[in-house]
Scaffold this motif. Structure first.
Motif, mmCIF file in Angstrom:
data_model
loop_
_atom_site.group_PDB
_atom_site.id
_atom_site.type_symbol
_atom_site.label_atom_id
_atom_site.label_comp_id
_atom_site.label_asym_id
_atom_site.label_seq_id
_atom_site.Cartn_x
_atom_site.Cartn_y
_atom_site.Cartn_z
ATOM 1 N N GLY A 110 4.319 -10.755 -7.538
ATOM 2 C CA GLY A 110 3.893 -10.504 -6.166
ATOM 3 C C GLY A 110 2.978 -9.330 -5.920
ATOM 4 O O GLY A 110 2.748 -8.977 -4.756
ATOM 5 N N TYR A 111 2.393 -8.745 -6.993
ATOM 6 C CA TYR A 111 1.517 -7.586 -6.786
ATOM 7 C C TYR A 111 0.233 -7.718 -7.605
ATOM 8 O O TYR A 111 0.279 -7.820 -8.830
ATOM 9 N N LEU A 112 -0.889 -7.720 -6.909
ATOM 10 C CA LEU A 112 -2.196 -7.857 -7.541
ATOM 11 C C LEU A 112 -2.838 -6.489 -7.694
ATOM 12 O O LEU A 112 -3.032 -5.774 -6.705
ATOM 13 N N ILE A 113 -3.146 -6.102 -8.943
ATOM 14 C CA ILE A 113 -3.826 -4.832 -9.186
ATOM 15 C C ILE A 113 -5.117 -5.099 -9.948
ATOM 16 O O ILE A 113 -5.357 -6.206 -10.428
ATOM 17 N N ARG A 114 -5.955 -4.062 -10.092
ATOM 18 C CA ARG A 114 -7.316 -4.248 -10.619
ATOM 19 C C ARG A 114 -7.370 -4.059 -12.128
ATOM 20 O O ARG A 114 -6.907 -3.056 -12.667
ATOM 21 N N ARG A 145 -1.893 -7.369 -2.126
ATOM 22 C CA ARG A 145 -3.112 -7.002 -2.854
ATOM 23 C C ARG A 145 -3.245 -5.481 -2.906
ATOM 24 O O ARG A 145 -3.470 -4.833 -1.886
ATOM 25 N N LEU A 146 -3.132 -4.947 -4.100
ATOM 26 C CA LEU A 146 -3.329 -3.516 -4.330
ATOM 27 C C LEU A 146 -4.437 -3.330 -5.365
ATOM 28 O O LEU A 146 -4.371 -2.471 -6.230
ATOM 29 N N ILE A 178 -4.630 0.888 -9.515
ATOM 30 C CA ILE A 178 -3.697 0.387 -8.510
ATOM 31 C C ILE A 178 -3.893 1.140 -7.204
ATOM 32 O O ILE A 178 -3.929 2.374 -7.174
ATOM 33 N N SER A 179 -4.080 0.399 -6.133
ATOM 34 C CA SER A 179 -4.178 1.022 -4.815
ATOM 35 C C SER A 179 -2.800 1.550 -4.422
ATOM 36 O O SER A 179 -1.775 0.934 -4.737
ATOM 37 N N VAL A 180 -2.781 2.679 -3.746
ATOM 38 C CA VAL A 180 -1.511 3.247 -3.279
ATOM 39 C C VAL A 180 -1.061 2.463 -2.053
ATOM 40 O O VAL A 180 -1.748 2.443 -1.033
ATOM 41 N N GLY A 181 0.078 1.805 -2.159
ATOM 42 C CA GLY A 181 0.563 0.973 -1.065
ATOM 43 C C GLY A 181 1.585 1.685 -0.209
ATOM 44 O O GLY A 181 1.747 2.907 -0.261
ATOM 45 N N LYS A 182 2.303 0.905 0.563
ATOM 46 C CA LYS A 182 3.399 1.449 1.358
ATOM 47 C C LYS A 182 4.563 1.801 0.433
ATOM 48 O O LYS A 182 4.663 1.293 -0.681
ATOM 49 N N ALA A 183 5.468 2.638 0.932
ATOM 50 C CA ALA A 183 6.570 3.145 0.113
ATOM 51 C C ALA A 183 7.362 2.017 -0.539
ATOM 52 O O ALA A 183 7.654 2.066 -1.741
ATOM 53 N N GLU A 184 7.698 0.976 0.234
ATOM 54 C CA GLU A 184 8.534 -0.084 -0.312
ATOM 55 C C GLU A 184 7.837 -0.843 -1.437
ATOM 56 O O GLU A 184 8.463 -1.272 -2.418
ATOM 57 N N ASP A 185 6.510 -1.000 -1.320
ATOM 58 C CA ASP A 185 5.765 -1.694 -2.370
ATOM 59 C C ASP A 185 5.603 -0.817 -3.612
ATOM 60 O O ASP A 185 5.690 -1.313 -4.742
ATOM 61 N N TYR A 192 -21.267 -9.407 -9.103
ATOM 62 C CA TYR A 192 -19.955 -8.945 -8.647
ATOM 63 C C TYR A 192 -19.179 -10.175 -8.169
ATOM 64 O O TYR A 192 -19.674 -10.952 -7.348
ATOM 65 N N ILE A 193 -17.994 -10.379 -8.708
ATOM 66 C CA ILE A 193 -17.199 -11.557 -8.352
ATOM 67 C C ILE A 193 -16.004 -11.133 -7.504
ATOM 68 O O ILE A 193 -15.088 -10.466 -7.997
ATOM 69 N N PRO A 194 -16.015 -11.470 -6.208
ATOM 70 C CA PRO A 194 -14.888 -11.097 -5.343
ATOM 71 C C PRO A 194 -13.605 -11.802 -5.787
ATOM 72 O O PRO A 194 -13.639 -12.845 -6.439
ATOM 73 N N GLU A 195 -12.482 -11.223 -5.432
ATOM 74 C CA GLU A 195 -11.197 -11.846 -5.741
ATOM 75 C C GLU A 195 -10.987 -13.096 -4.896
ATOM 76 O O GLU A 195 -11.563 -13.239 -3.813
#
Length: 358
Positions: free
Chosen positions: A321-325, A31-32, A335-342, A11-14
């Motif tokens: 500016g957005y990191l997804i898997r 990071r999402l 994609i992690s669910v972020g805050k509304a603005e993101d 497993y390779i962490p980010e």
């Protein structure tokens, strides 16, 4: 060195966010990709950690995590001896694999699911058998039952499942467990269970009825304690006693125990996180529906979706500016669910990306 270790794909962490920002030349990077809690951590945790007795640093921590064990056992009406703590659920997975798997044994998983289940089975030189998820992303219980053999020691049920985000009811899990051989252990990983909007979502009570079921929980997600590494598993008391034999002494340090205890008590914070996540998740899925982007119905704090040239879209989001898997299934992204603005910003970026591509 064991031959199996040389052949493993670890497993390779980010990369740390600051390092990645520097490489790409970004001032902001969200990071999402790791399903972290977008809303942080309870303020009560900060108070508890700051007020922790620093003069006890030279002493070993409470090896039984007594206070935290008591809180959990009271909430779920458990015998405290049913609980085994780990440094995150990662260590719990290691313990379970070490205790139950030998070379030649078999482990059964849904596919796709959390990769560490298979990783630690491979370390113990067990065979990993995979049953594809259904068309809706849910677990194929009938297929799992058919895949069980006399050599099957462990069956993993991630609920909600990572990465599909799909949720299985307690009734369906119990129906499955009732048909599984009694000497095969069913492991229900509930890392994301707090995000489920349905009532009575947890399978915790099944541990009192079936000796071959284990339910696992973590403080890393809804409680926002990913950095503190606290997880636990609930067994029948007899099985828990055996697993405790391989648990490292003093594995949960005092600061982590203090943080988890404070987080567990602040039910208002968790409820707020769950409600905000559910609202944003619904909005994001509605956006995908409006764009005819295939996705599985999520009950977690992330969404798994299919997209043409998925890696290209992920790279575009990263450079904006957005990191997804990526890498969990060809042509799919998580994609992690972020805050509304993101979330709004990402949706606008996807719209912009499509205009550029067209």
């Amino acid at each position: 060195m064991k031959k199996v270790i040389k052949e493993l794909q670890p497993y390779i962490p980010e990369k740390p966010l600051e390092e990645l920002k520097s490489e790409i030349g970004l001032k902001k990077l969200v990071r999402l990709s790791a399903n972290e809690n977008a809303y942080g951590t309870s303020p009560d945790v900060k108070k508890a950690v700051v007020n922790w007795a620093y003069n006890e640093s030279n002493l070993y921590p409470d090896g039984d995590a007594t206070e935290l064990r008591g809180l959990i056992s009271n909430k779920f009406n458990l015998d405290p001896k049913q609980i085994v703590f780990g440094v995150g659920l990662d260590e719990v997975i290691v313990m379970l694999s070490r205790v139950f798997l030998e070379p030649g044994d078999e482990e059964l998983v849904s596919s796709p699911t959390f990769s560490e289940y298979a990783l630690h089975a491979e370390i113990e030189e067990a065979t990993v058998n995979k049953v594809p998820v259904l068309d809706n992303g849910g677990i194929d219980f009938d297929g799992m039952l058919k895949a069980i053999t006399p050599k099957t020691k462990l069956v993993w049920i991630c609920n909600p499942n990572n990465p599909t985000g799909t949720f299985e009811t307690v009734a369906d899990i119990e129906k499955f467990v009732s048909k599984v051989p009694k000497d095969t252990l069913v492991l229900v990983d509930e890392a994301y269970i707090d995000f489920v909007t349905a009532s009575n979502a947890t399978a915790m009570d099944l541990t009192k009825k079936y000796p071959n079921i284990v339910v696992m929980r973590t403080f890393s997600k809804a409680y926002g304690l990913a950095n503190f590494r606290v997880g636990y598993a609930v067994f029948s008391k007899e099985v828990a006693e055996q697993v405790q034999k391989v648990r490292l002494p003093y594995n949960i340090n005092s600061v982590a125990q203090v943080a988890a205890t404070a987080a567990f008590k602040d039910t208002d914070f968790v409820q707020d996180v769950v409600e905000r996540n559910a609202e944003e998740r619904t909005e994001f899925e509605a956006y995908f529906d409006s764009k005819n982007i295939k996705h599985y119905q999520s009950q977690a704090n992330f969404i798994f979706f299919e997209y043409p040239d998925a890696d290209k879209l992920a790279d575009y989001l990263l450079h904006n500016g957005y990191l997804i898997r990526t890498g969990l299934r060809p042509g799919w992204l998580r994609i992690s669910v972020g805050k509304a603005e993101d979330n709004i910003a990402i949706q606008n970026l996807i719209d912009e990306y499509e205009k550029v591509e067209i």
